[in-house]
Scaffold this motif. Structure first.
Motif, PDB file in Angstrom:
ATOM      1  N   LEU A 144     -41.500  27.277  29.544  1.00 30.35           N
ATOM      2  CA  LEU A 144     -41.706  28.409  28.636  1.00 30.35           C
ATOM      3  C   LEU A 144     -42.167  29.642  29.404  1.00 30.35           C
ATOM      4  O   LEU A 144     -41.721  30.762  29.120  1.00 30.35           O
ATOM      5  N   ASP A 145     -43.050  29.451  30.397  1.00 26.79           N
ATOM      6  CA  ASP A 145     -43.491  30.592  31.216  1.00 26.79           C
ATOM      7  C   ASP A 145     -42.299  31.280  31.864  1.00 26.79           C
ATOM      8  O   ASP A 145     -42.210  32.515  31.892  1.00 26.79           O
ATOM      9  N   SER A 179     -42.520  29.651  18.906  1.00 29.71           N
ATOM     10  CA  SER A 179     -43.223  28.542  18.259  1.00 29.71           C
ATOM     11  C   SER A 179     -42.477  27.978  17.056  1.00 29.71           C
ATOM     12  O   SER A 179     -42.750  26.858  16.646  1.00 29.71           O
ATOM     13  N   ASP A 180     -41.559  28.730  16.453  1.00 30.93           N
ATOM     14  CA  ASP A 180     -40.645  28.079  15.511  1.00 30.93           C
ATOM     15  C   ASP A 180     -39.306  28.811  15.482  1.00 30.93           C
ATOM     16  O   ASP A 180     -39.177  29.923  16.005  1.00 30.93           O
ATOM     17  N   LEU A 181     -38.312  28.150  14.911  1.00 33.01           N
ATOM     18  CA  LEU A 181     -36.936  28.611  15.049  1.00 33.01           C
ATOM     19  C   LEU A 181     -36.719  30.008  14.472  1.00 33.01           C
ATOM     20  O   LEU A 181     -36.153  30.882  15.134  1.00 33.01           O
ATOM     21  N   ASP A 182     -37.185  30.229  13.226  1.00 29.53           N
ATOM     22  CA  ASP A 182     -36.943  31.517  12.576  1.00 29.53           C
ATOM     23  C   ASP A 182     -37.616  32.654  13.328  1.00 29.53           C
ATOM     24  O   ASP A 182     -37.041  33.728  13.526  1.00 29.53           O
ATOM     25  N   VAL A 199     -40.934  22.352  34.279  1.00 30.05           N
ATOM     26  CA  VAL A 199     -41.671  21.317  33.558  1.00 30.05           C
ATOM     27  C   VAL A 199     -41.873  21.710  32.100  1.00 30.05           C
ATOM     28  O   VAL A 199     -42.148  22.884  31.810  1.00 30.05           O
ATOM     29  N   GLY A 200     -41.759  20.722  31.210  1.00 29.50           N
ATOM     30  CA  GLY A 200     -42.085  20.940  29.809  1.00 29.50           C
ATOM     31  C   GLY A 200     -40.874  21.254  28.962  1.00 29.50           C
ATOM     32  O   GLY A 200     -40.577  22.425  28.701  1.00 29.50           O
ATOM     33  N   TYR A 201     -40.138  20.221  28.511  1.00 22.35           N
ATOM     34  CA  TYR A 201     -38.931  20.438  27.728  1.00 22.35           C
ATOM     35  C   TYR A 201     -39.193  20.187  26.254  1.00 22.35           C
ATOM     36  O   TYR A 201     -40.051  19.385  25.891  1.00 22.35           O
ATOM     37  N   PRO A 202     -38.441  20.843  25.383  1.00 26.00           N
ATOM     38  CA  PRO A 202     -38.665  20.709  23.938  1.00 26.00           C
ATOM     39  C   PRO A 202     -38.438  19.284  23.444  1.00 26.00           C
ATOM     40  O   PRO A 202     -37.608  18.562  23.998  1.00 26.00           O
ATOM     41  N   ASN A 258     -51.006  18.427  24.938  1.00 29.97           N
ATOM     42  CA  ASN A 258     -51.502  19.777  24.669  1.00 29.97           C
ATOM     43  C   ASN A 258     -50.563  20.581  23.771  1.00 29.97           C
ATOM     44  O   ASN A 258     -50.921  21.667  23.319  1.00 29.97           O
ATOM     45  N   ASN A 259     -49.351  20.085  23.579  1.00 30.42           N
ATOM     46  CA  ASN A 259     -48.388  20.826  22.770  1.00 30.42           C
ATOM     47  C   ASN A 259     -47.353  19.855  22.229  1.00 30.42           C
ATOM     48  O   ASN A 259     -46.375  19.543  22.908  1.00 30.42           O
ATOM     49  N   PRO A 260     -47.569  19.366  21.011  1.00 28.86           N
ATOM     50  CA  PRO A 260     -46.717  18.307  20.470  1.00 28.86           C
ATOM     51  C   PRO A 260     -45.262  18.727  20.290  1.00 28.86           C
ATOM     52  O   PRO A 260     -44.407  17.888  20.018  1.00 28.86           O
TER      53      PRO A 260
END
Length: 517
Positions: A332-333, A347-350, A403-406, A418-420
């Motif tokens: 994300l960074d 943080s959300d699709l819309d 690092v950190g995939y959806p 830390n981020n569900p």
RNA sequence: GAGCCGGUAGCUCAGUCGGUAGAGCAACGCCCUUUUAAGGCGUGGGUCCUGGGUUCGAGUCCCAGCCGGCUCACCA
């Protein structure tokens, strides 16, 4: 025309047989050494220096060699030819007065493409080429075709086989005629072999798991289907190795790997072939950081084994040092840094779609040659990966871990505590190309069941690449799987990076080609 | 799947304005006992990707198709 040549060559073959030298009846020919070795040894030999009358003292040592005729020059009562053993070539010199009537006729019956064995001694020609002065000559095969072997001077080639289609369809011709193509293909084999040595040395068990599967899981791809007659049922060819390997971890085999062919029913491109070789490895009691160290370590090992150096001359960046730890960045960074979006936008699709419109992200993507179609994006994870592809991937030149995939696109990876919305997953990149995909494996059977159920709703919605529900796998997880790190690497992608190839077909002996006619 | 480009001798390629096909290498014959992109003299070799069409005439122009390359789409 080609029939004429064939006819002529058959006649030459018949003549060889009349002379008592049927090339195809010979089964064995002892060679002193390879062309490369002979040429190296020559420097140590006290061979005669082009002085043909020197029948002095003990004479030079007799050696033997065999190879394919790749050039041929006849000068009436003497002649020169080059023999290639694939790895190198060496010139031979034949004289009528030394070979005798039969031997000389055999020499004259040779064509480019034939295999021949010779016995003689090393010498240096007037023009300074290390050569074999032939005393005996044995035909070992007759080529019935005109092979497109080019001529060569000062390392430059003339008239080789250039047509890429023919190079792929008739790979043996490519191997005979194109040294660079040959090297890349052989390097690929060496790379796979080095990878195997690495994992064997690291205490992993190499295993083989089924190619024919009832539920083809472990990746998002359409499988090939086929029919198993004995059980009268449809089976699928595997699309990944993942689930069976983790079932072995569930069976308390603490470190396993497999290098095997997988099949994905999709198109062809310079980076895709419907069948390709996947490496997957799983190790108990470690996580994605452990997998990063393994990847770094393995690359270093393979580069050293195959090229003798951890510094590879690959790509436009010049040398890349694989001995250094790879950079680690947050997905994300990186998206935010490259696109101008902010974390909160994602943080959300819309909200993400609104921000993309508001900040002119689609135009920005266009400038980078990427296309974002918000109508086609129906989940946040997919959209995030699209942003990654357009804005981030081109910037990932030196070896790097993202690092950190959806969670939506990672149904087998542990959630990030830390981020569900994100998972403990990374991908490795070199030269903008995805090299590996790894994560801390889900070992909570309840979580895994929920992920499968989520995927099932995607299947119901018509996504034919969503992950299938796998009861057997869940059953194994319920028995208890230790915390585990796992990683997959496409061997072709790896070989492309290390050999500097820009097309997957250059490092597969027989890539998929549409049949002709 | 879409767009662009390509397919001519065994190989690498040329082929003009639409006038009935060329070179080098490879092959065949002769000469040549240290050549090396060997050389000299001579000879043979074509489903011009396939099928239609236009034309007196098509490798060339038009349409359709096949195969390939590149780019895009697809491929987390």
């Amino acid at each position: 025309m080609s029939e004429d040549i064939r006819e002529i060559r058959l006649q030459k073959l018949a003549r060889m047989r009349e002379l008592g030298h049927d090339p195809f009846s010979v089964e064995e020919f002892k060679r002193t050494a390879s062309a490369k070795e002979l040429l190296e040894w020559f420097d140590d030999l006290t061979a005669p220096r082009g002085d043909e009358d020197d029948e002095s003292t003990d004479g030079p040592p007799i050696i033997s060699f065999a190879g394919r005729v790749v050039s041929y020059r006849d000068m009436g009562k003497a002649g020169f030819a080059h023999l290639s053993d694939g790895d190198g070539k060496i010139q031979i010199y034949c004289r009528k007065d030394e070979l005798g009537e039969v031997g000389w006729e055999l020499y004259q019956l040779l064509d480019i493409g034939d295999h021949v064995g010779v016995e003689g001694f090393m010498f240096l020609t007037k023009t300074g080429e290390k050569s074999i002065h032939v005393k005996q000559l044995v035909p070992l095969s007759k080529s019935l075709q005109t092979l497109p072997i080019g001529k060569e001077k000062d390392g430059q080639q003339w008239y080789g086989l250039e047509d890429v289609e023919q190079r792929y369809r008739h790979r043996h011709l490519d191997l005979i005629t194109n040294p660079e193509a040959r090297k890349a293909l052989i390097d690929r084999a060496k790379i796979v072999s080095a990878v195997r040595r690495y994992f064997d040395g690291a205490g992993y068990l190499e295993v083989e798991t089924p190619l024919l599967q009832v539920v083809a899981g472990g990746a998002a791809a359409r499988p090939f289907t086929t029919q198993y007659n004995a059980y009268d049922m449809e089976v699928k060819l595997r699309i990944s190795l993942e689930l069976y390997l983790k079932r072995l971890i569930c069976g308390d085999i603490p470190a396993v790997y497999e290098i095997g062919r997988v099949f994905r029913n999709e198109g062809v491109s310079n980076r895709h072939n419907p069948e390709f070789t996947l490496l997957e490895f799983y190790e108990a009691y470690t996580n994605l950081e452990g997998m990063m160290r393994r990847v770094e370590d393995m690359f270093k090992f393979v580069a050293e084994e195959v090229y003798g150096s951890t510094t590879c001359e690959i790509g436009p960046l010049g040398p890349i040092d694989l001995a250094k730890p790879w950079r680690r960045v947050d997905l994300l960074d990186e998206i935010c840094a490259q696109s101008g979006l902010e974390r909160d936008d994602l943080s959300d699709l819309d909200q993400a779609k609104a921000a993309i419109k508001a900040k002119g992200i689609i135009d920005k993507a266009h400038q980078l040659g990427g296309h974002i179609d918000l109508n086609k994006e129906d989940n946040l994870g997919g959209l995030i990966e699209k942003l990654l592809e357009v804005f981030v991937e081109p910037t990932l030149q030196e070896p790097i871990f993202v690092v950190g995939y959806p969670i939506e696109t990672s149904p087998l990876a542990k959630k990030d505590p830390n981020n569900p919305r994100m998972t403990r997953r990374f991908e490795g990149y070199i030269l903008g190309r995805e090299i590996c995909n790894a994560f801390s494996e889900i070992n909570d059977p309840i979580d895994q069941k929920e992920r499968f159920e989520q995927q099932a709703t995607e299947i119901a919605k018509g996504d034919d690449e969503a992950h299938p529900y796998d009861e057997e796998f869940l059953y194994a997880l319920e028995g208890g799987m230790p915390p585990t790190g796992g990683c997959g690497i496409g061997m072709e992608r790896l070989a492309m990076v290390l050999t500097g190839s820009d097309h997957i077909r250059e490092i597969m002996f027989f890539p998929m080609m549409k049949p002709r006619e």
